[in-house]
Design a protein around this motif. Structure first.
Motif, PDB file in Angstrom:
ATOM      1  N   GLU A 293      -5.414 -18.723 -11.825  1.00 33.02           N
ATOM      2  CA  GLU A 293      -6.339 -17.337 -11.847  1.00 33.02           C
ATOM      3  C   GLU A 293      -5.611 -16.696 -13.168  1.00 33.02           C
ATOM      4  O   GLU A 293      -5.476 -15.568 -13.141  1.00 33.02           O
ATOM      5  CB  GLU A 293      -5.933 -16.558 -10.664  1.00 33.02           C
ATOM      6  N   ILE A 294      -6.168 -17.260 -14.278  1.00 33.01           N
ATOM      7  CA  ILE A 294      -5.931 -16.589 -15.606  1.00 33.01           C
ATOM      8  C   ILE A 294      -6.682 -15.465 -15.754  1.00 33.01           C
ATOM      9  O   ILE A 294      -6.221 -14.724 -16.475  1.00 33.01           O
ATOM     10  CB  ILE A 294      -6.369 -17.788 -16.809  1.00 33.01           C
ATOM     11  N   GLU A 295      -7.809 -15.418 -15.135  1.00 27.73           N
ATOM     12  CA  GLU A 295      -8.755 -14.139 -15.390  1.00 27.73           C
ATOM     13  C   GLU A 295      -8.106 -13.041 -15.224  1.00 27.73           C
ATOM     14  O   GLU A 295      -8.554 -11.877 -15.646  1.00 27.73           O
ATOM     15  CB  GLU A 295     -10.042 -14.465 -14.421  1.00 27.73           C
ATOM     16  N   ILE A 296      -7.051 -12.796 -14.411  1.00 29.81           N
ATOM     17  CA  ILE A 296      -6.483 -11.687 -13.947  1.00 29.81           C
ATOM     18  C   ILE A 296      -5.836 -10.871 -15.360  1.00 29.81           C
ATOM     19  O   ILE A 296      -5.607  -9.580 -15.197  1.00 29.81           O
ATOM     20  CB  ILE A 296      -5.086 -11.808 -12.990  1.00 29.81           C
ATOM     21  N   VAL A 297      -5.487 -11.647 -16.197  1.00 27.22           N
ATOM     22  CA  VAL A 297      -5.073 -10.861 -17.693  1.00 27.22           C
ATOM     23  C   VAL A 297      -6.141 -10.080 -18.236  1.00 27.22           C
ATOM     24  O   VAL A 297      -5.788  -8.928 -18.190  1.00 27.22           O
ATOM     25  CB  VAL A 297      -4.672 -11.870 -18.637  1.00 27.22           C
ATOM     26  N   TYR A 299      -8.860  -9.155 -16.598  1.00 30.30           N
ATOM     27  CA  TYR A 299      -9.043  -8.119 -15.445  1.00 30.30           C
ATOM     28  C   TYR A 299      -8.174  -6.929 -15.438  1.00 30.30           C
ATOM     29  O   TYR A 299      -8.489  -5.703 -15.710  1.00 30.30           O
ATOM     30  CB  TYR A 299      -8.654  -8.814 -14.540  1.00 30.30           C
TER      31      TYR A 299
ATOM     32  N   LYS B 106       1.293 -10.052 -14.809  1.00 29.70           N
ATOM     33  CA  LYS B 106       1.591 -11.319 -13.800  1.00 29.70           C
ATOM     34  C   LYS B 106       0.501 -12.487 -14.437  1.00 29.70           C
ATOM     35  O   LYS B 106       1.110 -13.431 -14.564  1.00 29.70           O
ATOM     36  CB  LYS B 106       0.845 -10.875 -12.563  1.00 29.70           C
ATOM     37  N   GLY B 107      -0.490 -12.133 -14.998  1.00 29.36           N
ATOM     38  CA  GLY B 107      -1.382 -12.939 -15.791  1.00 29.36           C
ATOM     39  C   GLY B 107      -0.795 -13.531 -17.010  1.00 29.36           C
ATOM     40  O   GLY B 107      -0.881 -14.706 -17.209  1.00 29.36           O
ATOM     41  N   SER B 115       2.714 -21.776 -13.033  1.00 31.55           N
ATOM     42  CA  SER B 115       2.746 -21.291 -11.485  1.00 31.55           C
ATOM     43  C   SER B 115       3.868 -22.155 -10.800  1.00 31.55           C
ATOM     44  O   SER B 115       4.439 -21.712  -9.832  1.00 31.55           O
ATOM     45  CB  SER B 115       1.576 -21.308 -10.713  1.00 31.55           C
ATOM     46  N   GLU B 215       4.555 -14.706  -9.600  1.00 23.97           N
ATOM     47  CA  GLU B 215       4.215 -13.612  -8.795  1.00 23.97           C
ATOM     48  C   GLU B 215       5.554 -12.978  -7.819  1.00 23.97           C
ATOM     49  O   GLU B 215       5.140 -12.501  -6.848  1.00 23.97           O
ATOM     50  CB  GLU B 215       3.094 -14.127  -7.645  1.00 23.97           C
TER      51      GLU B 215
END
Lengths: 345, 290
Positions: A293-297, A299, B106-107, B115, B215
């Motif tokens: 879920e790299i997109e969260i950066v 985001y 977090k990203g 991870s 996380e």
């Protein structure tokens, strides 16, 4: 009077007509099931964010726990239809009733809290519900989730085909929009906005503030529950991770990015965030070869930027345009501006 | 008896970590009036960067200091770039901004460290000590020593240095402090830097006890927030006791009820407390202009 109404709230029929037109035309332009899935999800999430917009934007009460009510709806629908073979419609109704009662009871003490305490309390509710979903595995299937939820059908017509379900979801969204905009335009809407500005003043003017706050919290929870039920019947498989705080945060972000003081803003925010999500994922996976879920950066960065530079959300420029159109002559601008309440437009 | 002692030690160890985060929360909250929900992410950055430095062959102490420095710089930059421009926005907007930062960090953690959970070997190597039939592992002792030393340092900093006094003044009454010529903008940046450093220390301390992942931050951050609320939002002493209290509650509910439900019990208890005292436990009476 009618003119004033239009000035304050904008035309009622135009946006709804535009939305319905767009919804109707879409299936003739798009045929990819992937896009349809996203459109359906935008519809489902819009139902929650519209409720949240009433709660956060109009009444000014923050919630970081709406995923909990989404979960209650989804799980009641899922468990009742899968384990007890209820009719899906009855399950949706039961889900909404149970959510209403539980949200109402929770809201009585929770709505006494303010600001950051409220944020923390709603987060706590979300965490507790999430742990219960994992823990009550006899009913909910625990961490492995709950599958085999049947699709909806109307009068024997199954909504299994995506296009039909898409029409159905957006029909529900339109109902929710009409219902919510009626609330906003009624005296209840005025009281909510005045709670947003000053609770003490509203209380002093004789409105029972806590009653309205509790009612609007329960209503937004019911919307979330309805969305949860639709989600369960659409995906047909539900698992606890979907209903964690991350989702609550995402919902709140959708509302804020779109524009917290507007029902349409909530919808625009939902659509923009969902589209952004898919876009980043698509670019990331196909051109940059990143997984996860790299997109969260991106985001996170976008959220911060929007909040700093456009705290009123993306809808604000649009509503400003409309206002400009309404006030032709600059001479009238000030008097019109007095009428024009920024909240609730 | 020895079982109770064991839970007490475990609880106090974990509680110390929550306390450190809560101190950061209190400092930021009182100066800027905002809740920094990205606080837990500082712990994540501290822990993971420390592990990286240790694995690259640096001595433990150097790795720790470097990790704390890096996290402080990140805290400083975040305040300058994201928090400062939105100084006068509403509480909800501020909460969303800090949430956005938390998601962003977090990203970044995911991109840099992946991870897969990473572990850190205990920082000091000692024999376990048994106290009244309970076993106390060296990491716990280390945590207590660090917490004690930090509290002494913070006391000296806030009470005996000029900058510390200015910071404390801004905490007590930002407006008056500004009228006295204290630059509250600088103080806000300083508060973030300090909170980031404390968060990093908390992360480094917790890393040997539980594995560090990208996380890990959010939940311990929220618990630090809870500790601050229980401690009454305004005092560092209260925050420390709040943190220790939560740690103990967690250890005992985990030991006597079930580890699975211990978080749920902690948060349910918090809700009960909030319902009884809607403005926090040790809240002072406050006025509000209408």
């Amino acid at each position: 009077m009618k003119k004033l109404d239009v000035l304050l709230y904008g035309s009622r029929k135009k946006p709804i007509a535009a939305l319905l037109g767009m919804v109707l035309v879409m299936p003739f332009i798009i045929s990819s099931p992937y896009i349809f899935t996203i459109l359906i999800l935008i519809g489902i999430y819009s139902i929650i964010t519209i409720g949240l917009s009433l709660l956060v934007g109009y009444a000014g009460q923050i919630s970081l726990g709406h995923a909990a009510f989404f979960a209650i709806g989804a799980y009641i629908s899922g468990v009742l239809t899968v384990k007890y073979s209820f009719s899906p419609w009855l399950a949706i109704l039961i889900g909404m009733i149970i959510t209403f009662i539980s949200a109402f009871l929770i809201a009585i003490p929770v709505m006494k809290l303010k600001g950051s305490y409220l944020a923390l309390a709603t987060m706590a509710i979300n965490i507790i519900i999430y742990i219960l979903l994992l823990g009550l595995s006899d009913y909910t299937g625990g961490a492995s989730g709950l599958g085999g939820i049947p699709p909806l059908s109307i009068f024997g017509l199954s909504l299994e085909s995506q296009v039909l379900f898409y029409y159905f979801v957006w029909f529900i969204v339109s109902l929710v929009i009409v219902f919510s905009s009626n609330i906003v335009r009624s005296h209840i809407g005025r009281i909510l906005r005045s709670i947003h500005d000053s609770e003490v003043a509203t209380e002093t003017l004789g409105a029972n503030v806590s009653k309205y706050k509790v009612a609007i919290f329960a209503l937004s929870a019911v919307f979330a529950s309805l969305a949860g039920s639709l989600y369960a019947h659409f995906i047909s498989f539900i698992a606890p991770p979907t209903f964690y705080i991350n989702f609550s945060i995402l919902l709140l972000i959708m509302v804020m990015v779109g524009g917290v003081h507007s029902i349409w803003g909530a919808m625009i925010g939902t659509a923009v965030m969902m589209a952004l999500n898919e876009l980043i994922r698509f670019v990331g996976h196909n051109y940059l070869n990143i997984s996860g879920e790299i997109e969260i950066v991106v985001y996170g960065a976008i959220i911060v930027i929007v909040m700093i530079f456009m705290p009123k959300g993306l809808i604000h420029p649009i509503s400003k345009l409309r206002f400009k159109k309404l006030t032709h002559t600059p001479k009238n601008e000030t008097s019109k501006q007095k009428l024009f309440s920024e909240k609730g437009v | 008896m020895d079982l109770i002692m064991q839970f007490l030690i475990t609880g106090l160890t974990v509680g110390s970590i929550y306390s450190l985060l809560a101190i950061g929360f209190v400092t930021i909250y009182n100066i800027t009036g905002n809740i920094n929900l990205a606080q837990g992410e500082f712990a994540m950055i501290g822990a993971l960067s420390c592990i990286t430095f240790v694995n690259s062959g640096l001595p433990n102490l150097v790795a720790m200091i470097l990790a704390i420095l890096i996290t402080s710089v990140i805290g400083f930059l975040l305040e300058k770039i994201a928090i400062s421009p939105a100084r006068n926005s509403s509480l909800i907007t501020m909460i969303i901004i800090t949430l956005g930062l938390s998601i962003f960090l977090k990203g970044m953690g995911l991109i840099i460290w992946g991870s897969y959970p990473k572990s850190l070997s205990p920082i000091i190597d000692l024999q376990s000590i048994s106290i009244m039939g309970a076993v106390m592992n060296p990491q716990s002792i280390f945590v207590f020593i660090v917490l004690g030393a930090l509290l002494v340092c913070l006391y000296l900093f806030f009470d005996k240095t000029f900058i510390g006094s200015a910071l404390k003044a801004s905490e007590r009454n930002p407006k008056a402090a500004q009228l006295m010529g204290i630059n509250t903008k600088t103080m806000s940046t300083l508060a973030f830097t300090l909170a980031a450093a404390l968060g990093a220390i908390a992360g480094i301390l917790i890393a040997p006890l539980t594995d560090a992942t990208y996380e890990m931050g959010f939940l311990i951050g929220v618990k630090g927030f809870v500790a601050m609320v229980i401690g009454g939002m305004h005092s560092i002493t209260g925050a420390v006791f709040g943190g220790l209290f939560i740690g103990i509650i967690e250890a005992f509910s985990g030991g006597f009820v079930s580890t699975f439900y211990s978080d749920a019990i902690t948060f349910a208890l918090l809700l009960m407390l909030l319902f009884v005292r809607p403005a926090g436990l040790f809240s002072r009476a406050s006025g509000e202009r209408v």
